[in-house]
Design a protein around this motif. Structure first.
Motif, PDB file in Angstrom:
ATOM      1  N   ALA A 125      -2.469  41.714   6.672  1.00 45.26           N
ATOM      2  CA  ALA A 125      -1.406  42.288   7.501  1.00 45.26           C
ATOM      3  C   ALA A 125      -1.322  41.640   8.874  1.00 45.26           C
ATOM      4  O   ALA A 125      -0.264  41.689   9.530  1.00 45.26           O
ATOM      5  CB  ALA A 125      -1.621  43.791   7.651  1.00 45.26           C
ATOM      6  N   GLN A 126      -2.414  41.036   9.346  1.00 48.10           N
ATOM      7  CA  GLN A 126      -2.381  40.372  10.641  1.00 48.10           C
ATOM      8  C   GLN A 126      -1.874  38.939  10.533  1.00 48.10           C
ATOM      9  O   GLN A 126      -1.592  38.302  11.547  1.00 48.10           O
ATOM     10  CB  GLN A 126      -3.777  40.385  11.272  1.00 48.10           C
ATOM     11  N   GLN A 128       0.695  38.096   8.020  1.00 45.19           N
ATOM     12  CA  GLN A 128       2.114  38.305   7.760  1.00 45.19           C
ATOM     13  C   GLN A 128       2.316  39.688   7.150  1.00 45.19           C
ATOM     14  O   GLN A 128       1.387  40.255   6.567  1.00 45.19           O
ATOM     15  CB  GLN A 128       2.652  37.241   6.813  1.00 45.19           C
ATOM     16  N   PRO A 129       3.527  40.247   7.267  1.00 44.68           N
ATOM     17  CA  PRO A 129       3.781  41.570   6.683  1.00 44.68           C
ATOM     18  C   PRO A 129       3.862  41.487   5.159  1.00 44.68           C
ATOM     19  O   PRO A 129       4.128  40.425   4.590  1.00 44.68           O
ATOM     20  CB  PRO A 129       5.134  41.964   7.289  1.00 44.68           C
ATOM     21  N   PHE A 130       3.600  42.610   4.498  1.00 40.33           N
ATOM     22  CA  PHE A 130       3.791  42.677   3.051  1.00 40.33           C
ATOM     23  C   PHE A 130       5.282  42.571   2.746  1.00 40.33           C
ATOM     24  O   PHE A 130       6.098  43.276   3.338  1.00 40.33           O
ATOM     25  CB  PHE A 130       3.230  43.992   2.513  1.00 40.33           C
ATOM     26  N   TYR A 131       5.621  41.689   1.830  1.00 39.31           N
ATOM     27  CA  TYR A 131       7.034  41.421   1.582  1.00 39.31           C
ATOM     28  C   TYR A 131       7.388  41.213   0.111  1.00 39.31           C
ATOM     29  O   TYR A 131       8.555  41.325  -0.288  1.00 39.31           O
ATOM     30  CB  TYR A 131       7.455  40.166   2.340  1.00 39.31           C
ATOM     31  N   PHE A 224       4.245  51.713   2.394  1.00 37.15           N
ATOM     32  CA  PHE A 224       4.564  50.499   3.122  1.00 37.15           C
ATOM     33  C   PHE A 224       6.042  50.107   3.057  1.00 37.15           C
ATOM     34  O   PHE A 224       6.517  49.382   3.924  1.00 37.15           O
ATOM     35  CB  PHE A 224       3.713  49.334   2.587  1.00 37.15           C
TER      36      PHE A 224
END
Length: 354
Positions: A125-126, A128-131, A224
């Motif tokens: 998460a640090q 990149q965001p979950f996508y 999320f």
């Protein structure tokens, strides 16, 4: 199954002089050292609050297992009332020093690779965001015409769900058992191939791809992505939980409560599935070693349970498991090619090869 290190140390010393084995163990050691550096870099780059069993939690568990195994020989000597147990133990260490050295290299390489992959997973998460979840959902739907769990729950009832959940929950024990098997194997060519495959599976699938393809899985979609797409699945599991305990709920709560920390076995990541990857690796190893048919059957049954359970219990999409199978196959094949090339060089380097 590979034999435990009972071969003569002189014979092993001769085999270790072969370029194939030396280069293989050098690569295992190099990957372990690179993983150690990676752990230190991640700790400096990313701020993960400490927890009592964080960071090197897997290493701590593995060290406990190694310590217990190391106690077996002294216990045997005492039970047999050996007249000089300490002298005999020292003689054993001298006689098996080369085998112990290969065990140490394999153990270090395995544990450090797992440690770095775990650190990478906890830091996703640090980075990149979950996508990626919507893409894997679309893949499953295009492949099956529906979400995978709809098929499994149409066939498997509450009791079957409970059984799969229990098997899914012992994955860490299977993982530790696999480490012990690989570390203590006396077949060096097999050990090099299997340890390298294990290391790269954790690093490439569990570390690199888990970060690049950041996803959370069906069970965390609401947390999320604020999506209720898998609410029917979670409701179904809650109904089953009233009849038979679904222990996966406890694990999900643990991952959410420790999210963003360095907690042992923490971190959220769905793609690819390490559960499926390691279970499939056990199958490959069981067949490679020409294990007893009962062991090979058990390995296949366990793999099938993990693959089905990964979607049935809301942990993964089918795409996660398929990617893991393809990834492990590719790594196993590549490591096999490497060991065969090195073995060919070994044969050519022998004096009698001319």
């Amino acid at each position: 199954m590979g034999e435990i290190g009972t071969t003569g140390d002189a014979g092993l010393r001769q085999r270790l002089r072969r370029p194939s084995l030396l280069w293989g163990y050098a690569l295992i050691l190099l990957i372990g050292l690179a993983s150690t550096i990676g752990i230190e870099l991640y700790e400096r780059l990313f701020d993960l609050p400490d927890t009592p069993m964080g960071g090197y939690g897997l290493a701590k568990v593995a060290l406990v297992v190694a310590y217990l195994l190391a106690l077996l020989r002294p216990i045997v000597l005492l039970v047999r009332r050996h007249p000089h147990p300490l002298k005999q133990l020292a003689a054993d260490v001298r006689e098996k020093r080369w085998w112990l050295a290969t065990c140490a290299v394999a153990f270090f390489g395995l544990v450090q690779a797992m440690g770095f992959a775990g650190m990478a997973k906890r830091s996703i998460a640090q980075v990149q965001p979950f996508y990626a979840d919507p893409y894997f959902i679309a893949f499953d739907h295009a492949l099956l015409g529906a979400d995978a769990w709809e098929y499994t729950h149409a066939i498997i009832g509450p009791l079957g769900t409970h059984a799969i959940d229990l098997l899914y929950g012992v994955w860490h024990l299977v993982n530790i058992g696999l480490i012990v098997w690989l570390v203590l194997s006396a077949n060096r060519a097999f050990q090099v191939r299997a340890v390298l495959t294990f290391q790269l599976t954790w690093l490439i699938l569990g570390g690199f791809l888990a970060t690049v393809l950041a996803s959370v899985g069906p069970c965390f979609m609401d947390d999320f992505f604020a999506s209720d797409r898998f609410a029917p699945l979670m409701e179904r599991l809650e109904e089953i939980d009233k009849l038979y305990p679904v222990n996966s709920f406890n694990s999900m709560e643990y991952l959410l409560s420790t999210y963003g920390t360095d907690a042992f076995a923490g971190g959220i990541s769905a793609m690819p599935s390490l559960h499926v990857a390691i279970a499939f690796l056990v199958v490959l190893i069981a067949f490679e070693r020409r294990s007893h048919v009962a062991l090979r059957t058990l390995a296949c049954i366990y793999f099938a349970a993990i693959l089905v359970g990964s979607v049935h219990l809301a942990w993964h999409y089918l795409a996660d498991g398929l990617a893991s199978i393809a990834g492990v196959l590719a790594i196993w094949w590549a490591c096999g090619c490497l060991t065969r090339v090195l073995a060919a060089q070994d044969r050519e380097s022998r004096p009698d090869s001319t």
